[in-house]
Design a protein around this motif. Structure first.
Motif, PDB file in Angstrom:
ATOM      1  N   GLY A 167      79.322  77.287   4.780  1.00  0.00           N
ATOM      2  CA  GLY A 167      79.458  78.364   3.865  1.00  0.00           C
ATOM      3  C   GLY A 167      80.882  78.392   3.376  1.00  0.00           C
ATOM      4  O   GLY A 167      80.873  79.075   2.137  1.00  0.00           O
ATOM      5  N   ALA A 168      82.014  77.975   3.991  1.00  0.00           N
ATOM      6  CA  ALA A 168      83.190  77.903   3.175  1.00  0.00           C
ATOM      7  C   ALA A 168      83.329  76.801   2.389  1.00  0.00           C
ATOM      8  O   ALA A 168      83.827  77.108   1.081  1.00  0.00           O
ATOM      9  N   VAL A 169      82.444  75.760   2.304  1.00  0.00           N
ATOM     10  CA  VAL A 169      82.590  74.713   1.165  1.00  0.00           C
ATOM     11  C   VAL A 169      81.773  75.424   0.040  1.00  0.00           C
ATOM     12  O   VAL A 169      82.136  75.328  -1.215  1.00  0.00           O
ATOM     13  N   VAL A 170      80.637  76.072   0.196  1.00  0.00           N
ATOM     14  CA  VAL A 170      80.151  76.925  -0.910  1.00  0.00           C
ATOM     15  C   VAL A 170      80.693  77.804  -1.474  1.00  0.00           C
ATOM     16  O   VAL A 170      80.844  77.851  -3.046  1.00  0.00           O
ATOM     17  N   LEU A 171      81.467  78.726  -0.751  1.00  0.00           N
ATOM     18  CA  LEU A 171      82.273  79.613  -1.292  1.00  0.00           C
ATOM     19  C   LEU A 171      83.600  79.135  -2.135  1.00  0.00           C
ATOM     20  O   LEU A 171      83.813  79.420  -3.127  1.00  0.00           O
ATOM     21  N   ALA A 172      84.111  77.854  -1.435  1.00  0.00           N
ATOM     22  CA  ALA A 172      85.136  77.085  -2.311  1.00  0.00           C
ATOM     23  C   ALA A 172      84.803  76.602  -3.836  1.00  0.00           C
ATOM     24  O   ALA A 172      85.269  76.723  -4.585  1.00  0.00           O
ATOM     25  N   VAL A 173      83.437  76.068  -3.635  1.00  0.00           N
ATOM     26  CA  VAL A 173      82.900  75.571  -4.935  1.00  0.00           C
ATOM     27  C   VAL A 173      82.617  76.650  -5.899  1.00  0.00           C
ATOM     28  O   VAL A 173      83.175  76.361  -6.998  1.00  0.00           O
ATOM     29  N   ARG A 174      82.088  77.887  -5.466  1.00  0.00           N
ATOM     30  CA  ARG A 174      81.934  78.922  -6.444  1.00  0.00           C
ATOM     31  C   ARG A 174      83.219  79.223  -7.016  1.00  0.00           C
ATOM     32  O   ARG A 174      83.424  79.942  -8.172  1.00  0.00           O
ATOM     33  N   LEU A 175      84.160  79.461  -6.107  1.00  0.00           N
ATOM     34  CA  LEU A 175      85.505  79.742  -6.586  1.00  0.00           C
ATOM     35  C   LEU A 175      86.174  78.944  -7.616  1.00  0.00           C
ATOM     36  O   LEU A 175      86.665  79.236  -8.637  1.00  0.00           O
ATOM     37  N   VAL A 176      86.007  77.601  -7.389  1.00  0.00           N
ATOM     38  CA  VAL A 176      86.564  76.504  -8.385  1.00  0.00           C
ATOM     39  C   VAL A 176      85.973  76.846  -9.534  1.00  0.00           C
ATOM     40  O   VAL A 176      86.642  76.399 -10.511  1.00  0.00           O
ATOM     41  N   ARG A 177      84.653  77.046  -9.582  1.00  0.00           N
ATOM     42  CA  ARG A 177      83.819  77.109 -10.825  1.00  0.00           C
ATOM     43  C   ARG A 177      84.322  78.386 -11.746  1.00  0.00           C
ATOM     44  O   ARG A 177      84.136  78.320 -13.015  1.00  0.00           O
ATOM     45  N   THR A 178      84.901  79.409 -11.149  1.00  0.00           N
ATOM     46  CA  THR A 178      85.405  80.462 -11.794  1.00  0.00           C
ATOM     47  C   THR A 178      86.847  80.155 -12.550  1.00  0.00           C
ATOM     48  O   THR A 178      87.523  80.864 -13.388  1.00  0.00           O
ATOM     49  N   ARG A 179      87.272  79.008 -12.258  1.00  0.00           N
ATOM     50  CA  ARG A 179      88.643  78.605 -12.930  1.00  0.00           C
ATOM     51  C   ARG A 179      88.713  78.600 -14.497  1.00  0.00           C
ATOM     52  O   ARG A 179      89.570  78.996 -15.002  1.00  0.00           O
ATOM     53  N   ARG A 180      87.777  78.455 -14.959  1.00  0.00           N
ATOM     54  CA  ARG A 180      87.640  78.452 -16.553  1.00  0.00           C
ATOM     55  C   ARG A 180      87.974  79.958 -17.207  1.00  0.00           C
ATOM     56  O   ARG A 180      88.145  79.997 -18.393  1.00  0.00           O
ATOM     57  N   MET A 181      87.663  80.955 -16.236  1.00  0.00           N
ATOM     58  CA  MET A 181      87.936  82.085 -16.918  1.00  0.00           C
ATOM     59  C   MET A 181      89.357  82.704 -16.441  1.00  0.00           C
ATOM     60  O   MET A 181      89.700  83.845 -17.003  1.00  0.00           O
ATOM     61  N   THR A 226      93.004  78.367   1.934  1.00  0.00           N
ATOM     62  CA  THR A 226      91.796  77.863   2.654  1.00  0.00           C
ATOM     63  C   THR A 226      92.288  76.286   3.017  1.00  0.00           C
ATOM     64  O   THR A 226      91.654  75.670   3.987  1.00  0.00           O
ATOM     65  N   ILE A 227      93.143  75.883   1.976  1.00  0.00           N
ATOM     66  CA  ILE A 227      93.521  74.424   2.038  1.00  0.00           C
ATOM     67  C   ILE A 227      94.671  74.196   3.561  1.00  0.00           C
ATOM     68  O   ILE A 227      94.705  73.387   4.168  1.00  0.00           O
ATOM     69  N   LEU A 228      95.590  75.066   3.312  1.00  0.00           N
ATOM     70  CA  LEU A 228      96.757  74.985   4.432  1.00  0.00           C
ATOM     71  C   LEU A 228      96.059  75.187   5.715  1.00  0.00           C
ATOM     72  O   LEU A 228      95.011  75.931   6.220  1.00  0.00           O
ATOM     73  N   PRO A 229      96.619  74.306   6.753  1.00  0.00           N
ATOM     74  CA  PRO A 229      96.257  74.576   8.194  1.00  0.00           C
ATOM     75  C   PRO A 229      96.778  75.675   8.852  1.00  0.00           C
ATOM     76  O   PRO A 229      96.135  75.936  10.090  1.00  0.00           O
ATOM     77  N   VAL A 230      97.378  76.566   8.289  1.00  0.00           N
ATOM     78  CA  VAL A 230      98.116  77.662   9.075  1.00  0.00           C
ATOM     79  C   VAL A 230      97.006  78.707   8.734  1.00  0.00           C
ATOM     80  O   VAL A 230      96.809  79.082   7.563  1.00  0.00           O
ATOM     81  N   ASP A 231      96.326  79.351   9.644  1.00  0.00           N
ATOM     82  CA  ASP A 231      95.258  80.142   9.701  1.00  0.00           C
ATOM     83  C   ASP A 231      95.402  81.437  10.485  1.00  0.00           C
ATOM     84  O   ASP A 231      96.048  81.133  11.585  1.00  0.00           O
ATOM     85  N   TYR A 274      85.715  79.065  10.743  1.00  0.00           N
ATOM     86  CA  TYR A 274      85.956  79.172   9.224  1.00  0.00           C
ATOM     87  C   TYR A 274      85.829  80.886   8.657  1.00  0.00           C
ATOM     88  O   TYR A 274      85.580  80.733   7.581  1.00  0.00           O
ATOM     89  N   LEU A 275      85.587  81.607   9.586  1.00  0.00           N
ATOM     90  CA  LEU A 275      85.277  83.133   9.152  1.00  0.00           C
ATOM     91  C   LEU A 275      86.498  83.655   8.355  1.00  0.00           C
ATOM     92  O   LEU A 275      86.064  84.320   7.325  1.00  0.00           O
ATOM     93  N   ASP A 276      87.646  83.197   8.806  1.00  0.00           N
ATOM     94  CA  ASP A 276      88.644  83.941   7.964  1.00  0.00           C
ATOM     95  C   ASP A 276      88.745  83.364   6.442  1.00  0.00           C
ATOM     96  O   ASP A 276      88.765  83.854   5.447  1.00  0.00           O
ATOM     97  N   ASP A 277      88.493  81.973   6.569  1.00  0.00           N
ATOM     98  CA  ASP A 277      88.638  81.453   5.186  1.00  0.00           C
ATOM     99  C   ASP A 277      87.416  81.801   4.391  1.00  0.00           C
ATOM    100  O   ASP A 277      87.656  82.010   3.034  1.00  0.00           O
ATOM    101  N   MET A 278      86.384  81.917   5.194  1.00  0.00           N
ATOM    102  CA  MET A 278      85.092  82.524   4.193  1.00  0.00           C
ATOM    103  C   MET A 278      85.342  83.845   3.710  1.00  0.00           C
ATOM    104  O   MET A 278      85.221  84.373   2.820  1.00  0.00           O
TER     105      MET A 278
END
Length: 111
Positions: free
Chosen positions: A22-36, A55-60, A67-71
């Motif tokens: 789920g976190a990977v899917v959300l990250a991919v969707r977020l990266v796809r919005t970069r063009r806007m 999401t990338i940093l190890p401090v959570d 991964y609920l907080d990242d999601m």
């Protein structure tokens, strides 16, 4: 280990894998919005880069197998960027400018 312990270990592994997916899917969707990002202003850039850095940093807030907080951060950023995109498109229509590229499927807020 007893049978019940193995069932709990397998169940925990399945839940952790589902959260990671789920976190990977959300990250991919977020990266796809970069063009806007150029059209959405500073608030959009802060939401985009802030969510990716969190999401990338190890401090959570929660340990990494959870991964609920990242999601939550990724989903919040997607929601915010979708709302900004809707406002930007409405402003473009009002001024008669050419529309900006649309958000990828699933990134725009659903009404």
């Amino acid at each position: 280990m007893s049978r019940e312990a193995w069932v709990l270990v397998v169940l925990a592994a399945v839940v952790a894998a589902a959260m990671l997916a789920g976190a990977v899917v959300l990250a991919v969707r977020l990266v796809r919005t970069r063009r806007m990002l150029g059209a959405l202003g500073a608030g959009g850039k802060v939401a985009f880069y802030g969510a990716l850095i969190y999401t990338i940093l190890p401090v959570d807030l929660l340990p990494d197998p959870i991964y609920l907080d990242d999601m939550g951060v990724l989903a919040g950023a997607l929601f915010y960027l979708g709302r900004l995109a809707v406002k930007h498109r409405a402003a473009q229509r009002a001024t008669g400018e050419s529309p900006a590229p649309a958000l990828p499927p699933g990134a725009a807020p659903r009404r």
